[in-house]
Design an enzyme around this catalytic site. Structure first.
Site, PDB file in Angstrom:
ATOM      1  N   ASN A  70       0.829  -1.124  -0.034  1.00 56.08           N
ATOM      2  CA  ASN A  70      -0.137  -0.035   0.011  1.00 56.08           C
ATOM      3  C   ASN A  70       0.706   1.212   0.125  1.00 56.08           C
ATOM      4  O   ASN A  70       0.336   2.305   0.134  1.00 56.08           O
ATOM      5  CB  ASN A  70      -1.033   0.040   1.197  1.00 56.08           C
ATOM      6  CG  ASN A  70      -0.227   0.166   2.405  1.00 56.08           C
ATOM      7  OD1 ASN A  70       1.110   0.368   2.723  1.00 56.08           O
ATOM      8  ND2 ASN A  70      -1.070  -0.103   3.644  1.00 56.08           N
ATOM      9  N   LYS A  71       2.126   0.942  -0.026  1.00 50.23           N
ATOM     10  CA  LYS A  71       2.986   2.282  -0.045  1.00 50.23           C
ATOM     11  C   LYS A  71       3.204   3.046  -1.462  1.00 50.23           C
ATOM     12  O   LYS A  71       2.977   2.457  -2.372  1.00 50.23           O
ATOM     13  CB  LYS A  71       4.376   1.863   0.622  1.00 50.23           C
ATOM     14  CG  LYS A  71       4.255   1.408   2.152  1.00 50.23           C
ATOM     15  CD  LYS A  71       3.596   2.442   2.987  1.00 50.23           C
ATOM     16  CE  LYS A  71       3.511   2.207   4.439  1.00 50.23           C
ATOM     17  NZ  LYS A  71       2.659   1.014   4.998  1.00 50.23           N
ATOM     18  N   VAL A  72       4.119   4.247  -1.258  1.00 50.06           N
ATOM     19  CA  VAL A  72       4.126   4.928  -2.444  1.00 50.06           C
ATOM     20  C   VAL A  72       4.674   4.158  -3.578  1.00 50.06           C
ATOM     21  O   VAL A  72       4.426   4.141  -4.854  1.00 50.06           O
ATOM     22  CB  VAL A  72       5.132   6.345  -2.142  1.00 50.06           C
ATOM     23  CG1 VAL A  72       5.173   7.099  -3.353  1.00 50.06           C
ATOM     24  CG2 VAL A  72       4.251   6.993  -1.132  1.00 50.06           C
TER      25      VAL A  72
END
Ligand SMILES: Cc1ncc(COP(=O)(O)O)c(C=O)c1O
Length: 497
Positions: A294-296
């Protein structure tokens, strides 16, 4: 699929609109199914139907049969799920399923087949090609060319320092603490609002996390409250650049210098964020990133430690590889860990870093549209934006003021979910959670207030502006409904009061 329990959705035709409003909060899908004495469904009622009726001067004491929609669309219990789903569409969000006697027995919702995730990875660049390359080359474990390439790409993006891949953001933080010599008897200052991993690693290092309230402007650790938490046992501060907004690092560094404390920046949510023009991660002694899906950017699971201190990077490299000497094979200088990233994960990382500028650019457009649309709604607070900060909005996060908006955060979230739009509440304060004291540590008022009101909206790398528009339109519609109902409740109260 199990049948849904519709007991909170079904009301008799003679039930009042007030009773229907109460049931709407309890039932599923935001609809009331109105039935006659034989249980036969005669109409369907939504918040919008109630609002329209009230605007035409109906009263909350009127019967639901006067406001319900009689020309509703329903599905047949003998039809297949695929047939039911084909009946759903932009105007039909909830499909009541009726038995042979027209009694409601189930419901199929739009949200079951269409979902806008709060965040999902975008893997459409060279990700597949590079992972296949690892497999072709058989370099699938933690050696191989992509590890160096990923670390180099990271360093050049940050504009300095050295980088070392790890197996996760959590192991990056743990490695940093151990390498900085933090252990039993020590205290580490951590903000009260962050993902639990920030505190867990302190505990796993044998030290104690000491929570400090957040600042209402930046939502990150409040530097003015740090000093009061410093004791002779304090060894480090862990500022967390929450949701992509950097902490006030000058203030944090000044306290660290005064008390000779180490600074571990938790950058899990802030790749690309800037503090006064410098990328987050290289201001403190060490910066730790996460590449969870779910991170950048993502490597599936994965993390990175960065530092301008080459000796510290060297020590973390040894600790990460079982504590083994770089010179002598199988010679353990200390009891280390296996916190390595695989070449396949790094291959994903290289492909993701090729696209980081596009990801961040798109986020700016998404944020601009959200701000423009939601900024007009009284009762919605926009995400933090200090003058000196570049917030990369890992998750675009708003606050909901129930009094002004006419709806609280949790109800807004559940109404959005009924439309298939996923959200997340802001992290609950750590001090209230069982793992960290269950509230015995006192009150952290700013954190508690943010946790009650904060809501993260969809912010994927691949989200389209049409999707953002859809989120805004849906919020606007929900707010109009809720405000009209609230207004009516108030005037009814005045009449009877
Ligand atoms: C602030 C913060 N710190 C640490 C972590 C842990 O990272 P990971 O899930 O990669 O272990 C996360 C994310 O999950 C996070 O949001």
């Amino acid at each position: 699929m199990d049948k849904k329990d519709l007991s909170d959705n079904i009301l008799p035709l003679t039930a009042t609109l007030e009773a229907a409003m109460r049931q709407l909060d309890k039932g599923i899908g935001g609809v009331i199914l109105c039935v006659d004495l034989t249980g036969k469904m005669q109409g369907m009622l939504t918040d919008g139907d109630i609002r329209r009726a009230l605007l035409k001067d109906a009263s909350l004491n009127d019967a639901v049969q006067d406001a319900m929609n009689r020309s509703f669309v329903s599905g047949n219990a003998s039809a297949t799920r695929a047939e039911h789903i084909s009946q759903l569409g932009s105007n039909i969000r909830q499909l009541p399923i009726l038995d042979a006697e027209d009694r409601p027995v189930d419901m199929v919702s739009w949200a079951e087949i269409w979902r806008m995730p709060v965040t999902e990875p975008s893997l459409g660049g060279n990700e597949m090609k590079y992972v296949v390359d690892c497999i072709d080359s058989v370099w699938v474990s933690s050696q191989g060319g992509y590890i160096d390439k990923f670390q180099q790409a990271f360093v050049s993006f940050l504009g300095g320092g050295d980088a070392l891949c790890t197996s996760s953001g959590t192991t990056a933080l743990h490695l940093a603490l151990i390498a900085l010599g933090i252990g039993p008897g020590d205290e580490v200052i951590v903000p009260d609002i962050t993902f639990g991993a920030s505190a867990n690693v302190v505990i796993h290092a044998g030290a104690t996390p000491v929570f400090v309230d957040i600042d209402s402007v930046t939502w990150t650790i409040d530097p003015e409250k740090i000093e009061a938490a410093v004791t002779p046992k304090t060894k480090a501060i862990m500022p967390v650049h929450l949701y992509g907004h950097p902490c006030d690092m000058d203030a944090v560094m000044a306290i660290a210098e005064k008390y000779q404390l180490k600074v571990i920046e938790d950058c899990a949510e802030s790749l690309g964020a800037e503090y006064k023009g410098d990328k987050a991660g290289l201001v403190g002694d060490v910066g730790c990133f996460s590449f969870f899906a779910n991170k950048v950017i993502t490597t599936g699971e994965g993390g990175m430690v960065v530092s301008k201190n080459a000796a510290l990077i060297e020590r973390m490299a040894i600790l990460r590889d079982h504590g083994m000497s770089k010179q002598r094979r199988y010679w353990h200088l200390e009891a280390g860990y296996n916190y390595r990233m695989t070449n396949m994960q790094a291959a994903l990382g290289v492909a993701q870093m090729e696209r980081i500028s596009d990801f961040l650019c798109r986020r700016e457009k998404v944020v601009e549209l959200y701000n423009r649309r939601l900024g007009k709604i009284k009762g919605i607070g926009l995400p933090p934006a200090a003058k000196w900060a570049k917030n990369i909005h890992w998750l675009y996060s708003i606050t909901v003021d129930k009094e002004q908006l006419g709806i609280d955060r949790d109800r807004l979230a559940s109404r959005l979910m009924e439309e298939g739009i996923e959200t997340r509440p802001v992290f609950p304060p750590l001090h209230l959670q069982p793992a960290y004291g269950s509230g015995r540590l006192g009150r952290f008022m700013v954190a508690e207030q943010l946790a009650d009101r904060g809501l993260c909206l969809p912010t994927s790398n691949g989200i389209s502006l049409d999707d953002v528009d859809r989120v805004c339109v849906t919020i606007e519609k929900i707010v109009v409904d809720e405000r009209a109902l609230q207004q009516h409740r108030d005037t009814q109260g005045m009449k009877t009061g």
